[in-house]
Scaffold this motif. Structure first.
Motif, PDB file in Angstrom:
ATOM      1  N   TRP A 114      -4.176   8.334   1.916  1.00 41.28           N
ATOM      2  CA  TRP A 114      -4.844   7.543   1.216  1.00 41.28           C
ATOM      3  C   TRP A 114      -4.554   6.328   2.012  1.00 41.28           C
ATOM      4  N   VAL A 115      -3.266   5.751   2.878  1.00 38.95           N
ATOM      5  CA  VAL A 115      -3.067   4.458   3.188  1.00 38.95           C
ATOM      6  C   VAL A 115      -3.432   4.933   4.909  1.00 38.95           C
ATOM      7  N   LEU A 116      -3.307   5.847   5.329  1.00 39.12           N
ATOM      8  CA  LEU A 116      -3.255   5.850   7.225  1.00 39.12           C
ATOM      9  C   LEU A 116      -4.526   6.569   7.618  1.00 39.12           C
ATOM     10  N   ILE A 117      -5.361   7.638   6.853  1.00 37.31           N
ATOM     11  CA  ILE A 117      -5.958   7.787   6.956  1.00 37.31           C
ATOM     12  C   ILE A 117      -7.900   6.897   6.958  1.00 37.31           C
ATOM     13  N   PRO A 118      -7.558   5.791   5.715  1.00 34.58           N
ATOM     14  CA  PRO A 118      -8.318   4.929   5.442  1.00 34.58           C
ATOM     15  C   PRO A 118      -8.468   3.339   6.676  1.00 34.58           C
ATOM     16  N   SER A 119      -7.426   3.506   6.754  1.00 37.46           N
ATOM     17  CA  SER A 119      -6.834   2.789   7.727  1.00 37.46           C
ATOM     18  C   SER A 119      -6.977   2.882   9.107  1.00 37.46           C
ATOM     19  N   GLY A 120      -6.967   4.042   9.575  1.00 44.32           N
ATOM     20  CA  GLY A 120      -7.395   4.905  10.904  1.00 44.32           C
ATOM     21  C   GLY A 120      -9.394   4.720  10.886  1.00 44.32           C
ATOM     22  N   LEU A 121      -9.954   5.018  10.045  1.00 44.08           N
ATOM     23  CA  LEU A 121     -11.730   5.431  10.175  1.00 44.08           C
ATOM     24  C   LEU A 121     -11.871   3.371  10.027  1.00 44.08           C
ATOM     25  N   VAL A 122     -10.774   2.451   9.254  1.00 40.15           N
ATOM     26  CA  VAL A 122     -11.440   0.851   9.300  1.00 40.15           C
ATOM     27  C   VAL A 122     -11.398   0.504  11.425  1.00 40.15           C
ATOM     28  N   VAL A 123      -9.938   0.380  11.668  1.00 37.92           N
ATOM     29  CA  VAL A 123      -9.691   0.366  13.341  1.00 37.92           C
ATOM     30  C   VAL A 123     -10.415   1.182  14.207  1.00 37.92           C
ATOM     31  N   SER A 124     -10.694   2.010  13.784  1.00 42.81           N
ATOM     32  CA  SER A 124     -11.880   3.129  14.812  1.00 42.81           C
ATOM     33  C   SER A 124     -13.254   2.095  14.783  1.00 42.81           C
ATOM     34  N   ALA A 125     -13.532   1.982  13.482  1.00 48.29           N
ATOM     35  CA  ALA A 125     -14.823   1.476  13.537  1.00 48.29           C
ATOM     36  C   ALA A 125     -15.115   0.033  13.609  1.00 48.29           C
ATOM     37  N   ILE A 126     -13.857  -0.510  13.913  1.00 54.37           N
ATOM     38  CA  ILE A 126     -13.771  -2.100  14.701  1.00 54.37           C
ATOM     39  C   ILE A 126     -13.488  -1.399  15.802  1.00 54.37           C
ATOM     40  N   GLY A 127     -13.251  -0.929  16.606  1.00 53.57           N
ATOM     41  CA  GLY A 127     -13.155  -0.338  18.031  1.00 53.57           C
ATOM     42  C   GLY A 127     -14.406  -0.334  18.127  1.00 53.57           C
ATOM     43  N   LEU A 128     -15.335   0.662  17.781  1.00 61.37           N
ATOM     44  CA  LEU A 128     -16.844   1.116  18.115  1.00 61.37           C
ATOM     45  C   LEU A 128     -16.959  -0.374  17.825  1.00 61.37           C
ATOM     46  N   ALA A 129     -17.016  -1.241  16.724  1.00 57.80           N
ATOM     47  CA  ALA A 129     -18.024  -2.308  16.789  1.00 57.80           C
ATOM     48  C   ALA A 129     -17.522  -3.505  17.934  1.00 57.80           C
ATOM     49  N   SER A 130     -16.794  -3.344  18.491  1.00 55.17           N
ATOM     50  CA  SER A 130     -16.058  -4.265  19.670  1.00 55.17           C
ATOM     51  C   SER A 130     -16.560  -3.716  20.935  1.00 55.17           C
ATOM     52  N   VAL A 131     -17.914  -2.494  21.113  1.00 54.80           N
ATOM     53  CA  VAL A 131     -17.800  -2.616  22.778  1.00 54.80           C
ATOM     54  C   VAL A 131     -18.963  -3.140  23.210  1.00 54.80           C
ATOM     55  N   LEU A 161       0.255  -1.277   0.305  1.00 58.17           N
ATOM     56  CA  LEU A 161      -0.208   0.419  -0.276  1.00 58.17           C
ATOM     57  C   LEU A 161       1.184   0.822  -0.160  1.00 58.17           C
ATOM     58  N   PHE A 162       1.839   1.495   0.687  1.00 56.13           N
ATOM     59  CA  PHE A 162       2.853   2.622   0.526  1.00 56.13           C
ATOM     60  C   PHE A 162       3.921   2.638  -0.515  1.00 56.13           C
ATOM     61  N   ASP A 163       4.083   1.624  -0.745  1.00 56.10           N
ATOM     62  CA  ASP A 163       4.254   1.733  -2.589  1.00 56.10           C
ATOM     63  C   ASP A 163       3.764   2.502  -3.439  1.00 56.10           C
ATOM     64  N   LEU A 164       2.126   1.737  -3.053  1.00 54.37           N
ATOM     65  CA  LEU A 164       1.486   1.952  -4.524  1.00 54.37           C
ATOM     66  C   LEU A 164       1.841   3.876  -4.577  1.00 54.37           C
ATOM     67  N   PHE A 165       0.770   4.215  -3.081  1.00 54.06           N
ATOM     68  CA  PHE A 165       0.598   5.393  -2.156  1.00 54.06           C
ATOM     69  C   PHE A 165       1.578   6.531  -1.990  1.00 54.06           C
ATOM     70  N   SER A 166       2.748   6.257  -2.595  1.00 54.91           N
ATOM     71  CA  SER A 166       3.775   6.971  -2.105  1.00 54.91           C
ATOM     72  C   SER A 166       3.791   8.181  -1.495  1.00 54.91           C
ATOM     73  N   ALA A 167       3.275   8.362  -3.470  1.00 52.24           N
ATOM     74  CA  ALA A 167       3.533  10.130  -3.296  1.00 52.24           C
ATOM     75  C   ALA A 167       1.831  10.630  -2.389  1.00 52.24           C
ATOM     76  N   SER A 168       1.486  10.240  -1.605  1.00 51.66           N
ATOM     77  CA  SER A 168      -0.110  10.654  -1.027  1.00 51.66           C
ATOM     78  C   SER A 168      -0.528   9.170   0.022  1.00 51.66           C
ATOM     79  N   PRO A 169       0.840   9.157   0.870  1.00 45.78           N
ATOM     80  CA  PRO A 169       0.319   8.579   1.953  1.00 45.78           C
ATOM     81  C   PRO A 169      -0.831   8.544   2.659  1.00 45.78           C
TER      82      PRO A 169
END
Length: 416
Positions: free
Chosen positions: A391-408, A381-389
């Protein structure tokens, strides 16, 4: 009467872990420097490390079976003794001049790493199974936190000492010192006294493996399915943390931001201190930290990734982006230590002693499998979006936060 944390058994276990981990970390760091000097290729050493991880992943379930079938004290003593003997033998062979001039020393180092990985597959579940046999209640959480803290401190200090020793006198004295650490660990573990009841004899080795595997899987699927779900959540944490921290952070600092190795080295030291603070926080919060709080820790991983991505989206300078990454990844490292230590304690508290080794082996195996998967995924992913990281970090953060909320709800049920 309140149980002491530093009982005789636990004191000898911790002392042995300090000696063993110091030798292990210093040895692996010196071996990496030696391979890089001999070949000039980081890829060769990365290949050796990847190859050496396979025995640990494949054999850890067997290590768990052994931990539940044999005397755990004797297993630890025997494995550390073998580790010392193999390291000592490697040093003697390397110093003898009998190896082929072309690649003989690299083959020897590769064989040593694989052997140590095989031994680690049997030792890690055994050590994790010993802690709940020695401690209970809040002391179990404090004990796990202390074991993690010893690992974090050793990981911070031992590579530095290993580099000094290697730079001053070369690879052989590092091998002798590591062997001495393993022998000292075996000696300290001889003084541990654990209750042991030999299991009923089984018809054969295959029957033992089949029976123990069936018992442990039946326990996880039917009696304690929440433990299996917790293991999968812990594996998800390992996948995201290994991918973003081990691959993403150095890539962002060195390649995307173009900063010098000194900046990355300072960041690594800061994250090491964060790991130590995380394990210290677990010990201080014992009795106050509840399973429901793990959901908030999980969400915090995602919340740390989102500002890291925004730093590359907003018009910030290089150093400003570096400090945002440093703060966010240190916070993530601290939370990871809290989550993993508390999750292991929850698993241990709900697992009977006769299954402890096997269940701890599943914990170790799932984590080991998740780490390379996360590294491969985020490397691509970081190789693919090396010019705009972002696009990796923000979607990953949203996915992880959603998993955390779903695990409450899940963590609230665990608390009940």
């Amino acid at each position: 009467m309140k149980q002491r944390l530093f009982t005789r058994n636990f004191a000898f276990l911790i002392s042995g872990q300090i000696s063993s981990l110091m030798g292990n970390y210093a040895l692996k760091f010196a071996l990496s420097m030696y391979v890089l000097e001999q070949t000039g290729s980081a890829g060769i050493f990365a290949g050796l490390l990847a190859l050496s991880m396979l025995p640990t992943i494949l054999l850890s379930p067997l290590g768990g079976i052994l931990a539940d079938r044999a005397n755990r004290r004797n297993i630890m003593v025997g494995l550390d003794l073998l580790s010392g003997l193999f390291v000592l033998a490697a040093g003697l062979i390397l110093s003898s001049g009998l190896l082929p001039s072309s690649g003989g020393d690299l083959s020897l180092i590769g064989a040593l790493l694989i052997i140590l990985s095989v031994l680690a597959a049997f030792e890690s579940p055994t050590v994790q199974a010993c802690v709940p046999q020695m401690l209970s209640g809040d002391n179990l959480l404090k004990g796990n936190a202390l074991v993690s803290q010893v690992s974090a401190v050793s990981g911070l200090i031992a590579p530095f000492l290993g580099s000094l020793l290697y730079s001053a006198v070369g690879i052989l004295p590092v091998l002798w010192a590591a062997a001495a650490c393993f022998f000292l660990t075996a000696l300290l573990e001889c003084f541990i006294r654990l209750n042991y009841q030999p299991p009923q004899k089984a018809p054969g080795l295959l029957s033992v493996i089949r029976e123990d595997f069936s018992d442990s899987m039946r326990f996880l699927r039917r009696k304690e399915p929440d433990i299996l779900k917790l293991l999968l959540l812990a594996a998800l944490v390992s996948l995201f943390v290994a991918g973003t921290t081990v691959v993403g952070f150095p890539y962002l600092v060195r390649t995307v931001l173009g900063l010098s190795p000194e900046y990355y080295g300072a960041a690594e030291s800061a994250m090491g201190l964060s790991a130590i603070l995380g394990t210290l926080s677990v010990a201080l919060l014992a009795g106050k930290f509840l399973p429901r709080h793990l959901a908030a820790v999980f969400v915090s991983f995602g919340l740390c990734l989102i500002p890291s991505g925004l730093a590359f989206l907003l018009p910030l300078g290089t150093l400003s982006r570096y400090f945002v990454l440093l703060i966010m990844f240190c916070a993530s490292q601290l939370g990871c230590c809290i989550f993993s230590t508390y999750a292991i304690t929850l698993v241990q508290g709900r697992t009977p002693q006769q299954l402890m080794g096997k269940v701890m082996a599943y914990v170790y195996t799932l984590s080991m499998c998740a780490q390379p998967l996360g590294q491969l995924m985020y490397g691509a992913l970081f190789d693919l979006f090396s010019a705009s990281p972002y696009w990796v970090l923000i979607p990953s953060g949203l996915v992880v936060s959603a998993i955390g909320l779903a695990s409450v709800r899940f963590f609230r049920r665990l608390e009940g």
